[in-house]
Design an enzyme around this catalytic site. Structure first.
Site, PDB file in Angstrom:
ATOM      1  N   GLU A 128       0.699  -1.257   0.018  1.00 13.04           N
ATOM      2  CA  GLU A 128       0.061  -0.102   0.175  1.00 13.04           C
ATOM      3  C   GLU A 128       0.647   1.143  -0.101  1.00 13.04           C
ATOM      4  O   GLU A 128       0.583   2.422  -0.506  1.00 13.04           O
ATOM      5  CB  GLU A 128      -0.980  -0.100   1.171  1.00 13.04           C
ATOM      6  CG  GLU A 128      -2.145  -1.046   1.019  1.00 13.04           C
ATOM      7  CD  GLU A 128      -3.274  -0.715   0.131  1.00 13.04           C
ATOM      8  OE1 GLU A 128      -2.817  -0.556  -1.051  1.00 13.04           O
ATOM      9  OE2 GLU A 128      -4.269  -0.541   0.564  1.00 13.04           O
ATOM     10  N   THR A 180      -5.829   8.259  -5.592  1.00 17.21           N
ATOM     11  CA  THR A 180      -5.819   8.507  -4.074  1.00 17.21           C
ATOM     12  C   THR A 180      -5.122   9.543  -3.480  1.00 17.21           C
ATOM     13  O   THR A 180      -5.588  10.028  -2.649  1.00 17.21           O
ATOM     14  CB  THR A 180      -5.300   7.201  -3.440  1.00 17.21           C
ATOM     15  OG1 THR A 180      -5.916   6.082  -4.241  1.00 17.21           O
ATOM     16  CG2 THR A 180      -5.440   7.045  -2.257  1.00 17.21           C
TER      17      THR A 180
END
Lengths: 308, 308
Positions: A128, A180
């Site tokens: 991530e 994001t």
């Protein structure tokens, strides 16, 4: 050479009011991952999908996770990984988390369960970090635990699995790009105490509703007064989709992760299907291509579907 | 003339991380209230305690609640109330909530259960407004429902009763004055998003812990990064009491309501008693008089102890 095949599901992070702490596994879409141990210490990544993701293990989300595991366990063996990704990168449905969690989960099986769930999550978080710059666990945790998880904190890692309500999820992924990082940057750095109190009333209500299996309480707790009003601006027709879904009988819903996907929860399959048609037609009307998925909440998370 | 007698318990609001939304009933201290219906429409309040509280019903917390109920139900009868208050006003142990909730609860029994629990809370909130200027329900709700309650929202009123963990509560009330209004004014109007996320992780963890009866999770969720660091400055020896209580085996704890009382949760009675002695000796050492109470979490709330 031991070889396994995994079905790695999409995940919906935040669950409206639980920004950065809640996440939920669904069934559709999902990635397929094949992993094998190799005699040589190399890590080989192959993507059999159309997304052009990097295959250099240092730049690949699954690759970096395996490198970290290899390094930590001082392995002399390597991994060979084939990924058929169906969860589109940038969809807000946990695409990078699927690669990262699948790599850690798969490696653990190949290494005969040497890692705990939280250790798998620890290593997957490096994936991530590579994908978004933030070592978060709100998609990884439900991928590995299944169901709905609470990330109470990441340092130290404290994951609380919650109950799995018997609900349908409709998710729509409009083909627009929301990064994001952009979606994080537009958030305000401070919030009013009044809004924060309202938000934690909703989070407490949502967790209580999930644990008590109080479906109306889940519905009326799915309100986000802090993040959604800002992030939803980046998502075309968000307000229309949300209000018409609620009119059509959805319990509630909102942005999936940082978007652009939107999800809605329903008690009945027919409602979930009705909402799916509604979502599709709203995007069709403005010529935005979209993919719609219907599934139950997925209590298992990643599944081992072949082991030979 | 029907006459009833109630035991109205103290309550601990906020429960560390649940500012303005969580509250818990305990057994000690408690107020005694006697209520009777009268033929004439007057509301007569008598305080048989040493606190010099006003007895004019417009200025008395129980009185205003009864006036509102009388007005709403267009009653031709009145009420006669005798209060023996043992929960000291300004203690942070829900003294005004006890008067307000006791009045609403008692009136409802005298009027043969004409009100729902949430209607009782609605009327009792006028008493809190009189006492502190804020129509809040975080002490009233556990007083009326018993146990631990979540005030998901006050407008509309949405109260969620939670489970009652089998825990001991030690509460100390040092004899220093902290006004609720001061204690609210020193709070910052905004909080960082980062702290808010940490706080809602703790709240979600606390609610999950209560519902799962996961005692260690309850313990590690009792952290407040927003309110306690500011409010605790007003409470002498707060840090010493907290750290030594934790060292002595407390699960966790913090300020009760807006203080100055401090509460700690423990699994064992011996731990709760040890902490009580510790609290007392810390205040004795600096010549601050203090009262210490030990009780279980009280799942019943207000109790009817005489009905004739």
């Amino acid at each position: 050479m031991k070889k396994i095949k995994l079905k790695v599901p999409a995940t919906v992070a935040n669950l409206v009011c639980g920004f950065d702490i809640l996440g939920m596994a669904i069934y559709e879409p999902y990635d397929e991952m094949e992993l094998a141990l190799t005699d040589s210490p190399e890590i080989i990544i192959r993507h059999e999908d159309p997304f052009g993701l990097p295959e250099d293990p240092l730049k690949n989300v699954a690759g970096i996770v395996l490198l970290k595991i290899q390094e930590h366990l001082q392995l002399s063996t390597g991994f060979e990984v084939t990924i058929r990704k169906h969860i589109k990168p940038g969809s807000g449905l946990g695409s990078s988390a699927a690669s990262a969690a699948g790599a850690a989960f798969g490696a653990n099986i190949l290494l005969e369960n040497i890692l705990s769930k939280n250790e798998m999550i620890h290593f997957a978080m490096f994936g991530e970090e590579l994908a978004s710059g933030v070592r978060h666990a709100d998609n990884i945790a439900p991928c590995i635990y299944g169901g709905i998880t609470l990330v109470k904190s990441t340092v130290p890692l404290d994951i609380i699995p919650l109950n799995t309500p018997d609900l349908f999820v409709t998710a729509v992924h409009p083909q627009v790009e929301v990064k994001t990082s952009d979606s994080r940057q537009i958030l305000k750095k401070t919030v009013s105490l009044k809004s924060a109190v309202e938000q934690w009333g909703n989070i407490a209500g949502l967790v209580a509703g999930i644990q008590k299996n109080d479906i109306p309480l889940i519905g009326r707790s799915l309100n986000d007064v802090i993040i959604e009003p800002i992030r939803s601006i980046l998502i075309p027709q968000f307000d229309e989709i949300k209000s018409k879904s609620l009119q059509s009988g959805a319990l509630g819903g909102g942005i999936s992760g940082s978007g652009p996907s939107i999800f809605m929860l329903s008690e009945k399959k027919e409602t979930a299907e009705k909402i799916a048609r509604l979502m599709k037609s709203i995007y069709d009307n403005i010529d935005i291509e979209s993919y719609v998925y219907i599934s139950k909440i997925n209590p298992k998370g990643i599944e081992l579907i072949e082991n030979k």
